[in-house]
Design a protein around this motif. Structure first.
Motif, short mmCIF file in Angstrom:
data_model
loop_
_atom_site.label_atom_id
_atom_site.label_comp_id
_atom_site.label_asym_id
_atom_site.label_seq_id
_atom_site.Cartn_x
_atom_site.Cartn_y
_atom_site.Cartn_z
N GLU A 171 25.26 4.06 -6.18
CA GLU A 171 24.33 4.13 -7.31
C GLU A 171 24.91 3.38 -8.51
OE1 GLU A 171 22.04 7.58 -8.43
OE2 GLU A 171 22.64 8.54 -6.54
N CYS A 172 24.02 2.78 -9.27
CA CYS A 172 24.40 2.06 -10.47
C CYS A 172 23.25 2.18 -11.47
CB CYS A 172 24.70 0.58 -10.17
SG CYS A 172 23.28 -0.38 -9.61
N GLY A 173 23.41 1.59 -12.61
CA GLY A 173 22.35 1.57 -13.61
C GLY A 173 21.40 0.43 -13.35
N PRO A 174 20.33 0.35 -14.13
CA PRO A 174 19.37 -0.76 -13.98
C PRO A 174 20.07 -2.11 -14.15
CG PRO A 174 18.52 0.91 -15.47
CD PRO A 174 19.95 1.26 -15.20
N PHE A 175 19.59 -3.10 -13.45
CA PHE A 175 20.13 -4.46 -13.52
C PHE A 175 18.95 -5.43 -13.69
CE2 PHE A 175 19.32 -3.33 -9.17
CZ PHE A 175 18.67 -4.44 -8.65
N ALA A 176 19.27 -6.68 -13.92
CA ALA A 176 18.24 -7.73 -14.09
C ALA A 176 17.20 -7.26 -15.11
CB ALA A 176 17.64 -8.11 -12.75
N ASP A 177 15.92 -7.31 -14.75
CA ASP A 177 14.86 -6.95 -15.68
C ASP A 177 14.39 -5.50 -15.54
OD1 ASP A 177 14.87 -9.54 -16.68
OD2 ASP A 177 13.37 -10.22 -15.23
N TYR A 178 15.10 -4.69 -14.79
CA TYR A 178 14.70 -3.30 -14.60
C TYR A 178 15.05 -2.48 -15.83
CZ TYR A 178 14.18 -4.45 -9.66
OH TYR A 178 13.80 -5.01 -8.47
N TRP A 179 14.43 -1.31 -15.93
CA TRP A 179 14.70 -0.38 -17.02
C TRP A 179 15.03 0.98 -16.41
CZ3 TRP A 179 10.09 -2.46 -15.60
CH2 TRP A 179 9.13 -1.59 -15.10
N ASP A 180 15.58 1.86 -17.22
CA ASP A 180 15.91 3.20 -16.75
C ASP A 180 14.61 3.93 -16.46
OD1 ASP A 180 17.48 5.32 -16.07
OD2 ASP A 180 17.86 5.97 -18.12
N ASP A 181 14.34 4.17 -15.19
CA ASP A 181 13.08 4.76 -14.73
C ASP A 181 13.42 5.91 -13.80
OD1 ASP A 181 10.67 5.37 -13.47
OD2 ASP A 181 10.18 3.32 -12.94
N PRO A 182 12.97 7.12 -14.11
CA PRO A 182 13.30 8.26 -13.24
C PRO A 182 12.71 8.13 -11.83
CG PRO A 182 11.65 8.89 -14.86
CD PRO A 182 12.12 7.51 -15.22
N ASN A 183 11.76 7.22 -11.62
CA ASN A 183 11.16 7.02 -10.31
C ASN A 183 11.90 5.97 -9.48
OD1 ASN A 183 8.96 8.85 -10.84
ND2 ASN A 183 8.21 7.28 -12.23
N ARG B 134 0.84 -1.20 0.00
CA ARG B 134 0.00 0.00 0.00
C ARG B 134 0.88 1.26 0.00
NH1 ARG B 134 -3.07 -1.59 3.69
NH2 ARG B 134 -1.96 -0.71 5.46
N SER B 135 1.90 1.26 0.83
CA SER B 135 2.81 2.40 0.92
C SER B 135 3.55 2.63 -0.40
CB SER B 135 3.81 2.16 2.05
OG SER B 135 4.77 3.18 2.10
N MET B 136 4.00 1.55 -1.02
CA MET B 136 4.73 1.70 -2.29
C MET B 136 3.83 2.33 -3.36
SD MET B 136 7.83 0.82 -1.66
CE MET B 136 7.50 1.59 -0.09
N PHE B 137 2.56 1.89 -3.42
CA PHE B 137 1.65 2.44 -4.41
C PHE B 137 1.24 3.87 -4.09
CE2 PHE B 137 1.23 -1.96 -5.81
CZ PHE B 137 1.24 -1.78 -7.19
N GLU B 138 1.30 4.26 -2.82
CA GLU B 138 1.01 5.65 -2.44
C GLU B 138 2.18 6.57 -2.80
OE1 GLU B 138 0.21 5.45 1.75
OE2 GLU B 138 -1.80 4.65 1.45
N GLU C 276 16.78 -2.01 -5.85
CA GLU C 276 16.02 -0.93 -6.47
C GLU C 276 15.19 -0.30 -5.37
OE1 GLU C 276 12.45 1.07 -7.80
OE2 GLU C 276 12.48 -0.87 -6.77
N THR C 277 15.19 1.01 -5.32
CA THR C 277 14.35 1.73 -4.38
C THR C 277 13.79 2.95 -5.11
OG1 THR C 277 14.19 2.56 -2.11
CG2 THR C 277 16.18 3.15 -3.34
N GLY C 278 12.94 3.68 -4.45
CA GLY C 278 12.35 4.85 -5.08
C GLY C 278 13.30 6.03 -5.10
N SER C 279 12.99 6.99 -5.98
CA SER C 279 13.83 8.17 -6.11
C SER C 279 13.23 9.40 -5.43
CB SER C 279 14.08 8.47 -7.59
OG SER C 279 12.85 8.78 -8.24
N PHE C 280 12.06 9.26 -4.83
CA PHE C 280 11.38 10.40 -4.19
C PHE C 280 11.98 10.67 -2.81
CE2 PHE C 280 8.29 8.35 -7.03
CZ PHE C 280 8.05 9.41 -7.90
N ASP C 281 11.69 11.86 -2.28
CA ASP C 281 12.23 12.26 -0.98
C ASP C 281 11.90 11.28 0.14
OD1 ASP C 281 13.34 14.49 -2.14
OD2 ASP C 281 11.82 15.89 -1.39
N SER C 282 10.74 10.64 0.05
CA SER C 282 10.35 9.70 1.11
C SER C 282 11.27 8.49 1.19
CB SER C 282 8.90 9.25 0.90
OG SER C 282 8.75 8.65 -0.37
N PHE C 283 12.07 8.26 0.15
CA PHE C 283 13.00 7.12 0.14
C PHE C 283 14.40 7.51 0.62
CE2 PHE C 283 9.67 5.92 -2.84
CZ PHE C 283 9.41 4.60 -2.48
N VAL C 284 14.64 8.78 0.90
CA VAL C 284 15.98 9.24 1.31
C VAL C 284 16.50 8.49 2.54
CG1 VAL C 284 17.28 11.23 2.20
CG2 VAL C 284 15.86 11.46 0.16
#
Length: 152
Positions: A131-143, A22-26, A110-118
């Motif tokens: 910090e690194c680039g996307p790995f496994a099945d992830y993609w370059d996502d600004p979030n 629920r928190s992740m989707f918020e 992988e974690t979020g890029s918003f302030d709440s994830f600081v």
């Protein structure tokens, strides 16, 4: 604090993971939520850990084997009643130790890029994640923020 491998069958774990989802989707757009639900965590390549203090669920975390040398940290969550008691730090240290025992040379997340994830990012940095680039099945996502740690 006792950290153990968890079978994901207890109601406390179900409730904490429901809160986590629920928190992740918020906090993130749906396409940027990479958290796993109970079924997703029951896959054979994932080992799930729960932390308990005096019989009360304090937090959880998991490790997913990406390949024989690379693991991924998943589902880190501290129960609200146990925030700022060192639960996340203890779980993270435990999972890093497990990754080293398995012979992994790298542990990523992988974690979020918003302030709440600081606060989470600061915790990971304190353990040497960078910090690194996307790995496994992830993609370059600004979030998303991707991090990795080389292991001995």
């Amino acid at each position: 604090m006792k950290i153990k491998v968890d079978d994901l069958k207890g109601p406390e774990i179900a409730a904490l993971l429901e809160e986590h989802m629920r928190s992740m989707f918020e906090q993130s757009p749906p396409e940027s939520v990479h958290a796993l639900d109970l079924e997703g965590l029951r896959k054979p390549e994932i080992t799930f850990y729960s932390a308990w203090i005096d019989g009360e669920l304090a937090g959880c975390g998991a490790i997913k084997e990406l390949d024989p040398a690379h693991g991924e940290l998943k589902s880190m969550r501290t129960a609200a009643a146990h925030l700022r008691k060192g639960v996340a730090r203890a779980i993270l240290a435990h999972i890093i130790g497990e990754a080293e025992k398995r012979g992994y040379t790298r542990l990523s997340l992988e974690t979020g890029s918003f302030d709440s994830f600081v606060p989470a990012v600061r915790l990971y940095e304190s353990f040497g994640f960078e910090e690194c680039g996307p790995f496994a099945d992830y993609w370059d996502d600004p979030n998303s923020k991707f991090m990795t740690k080389a292991l001995a």
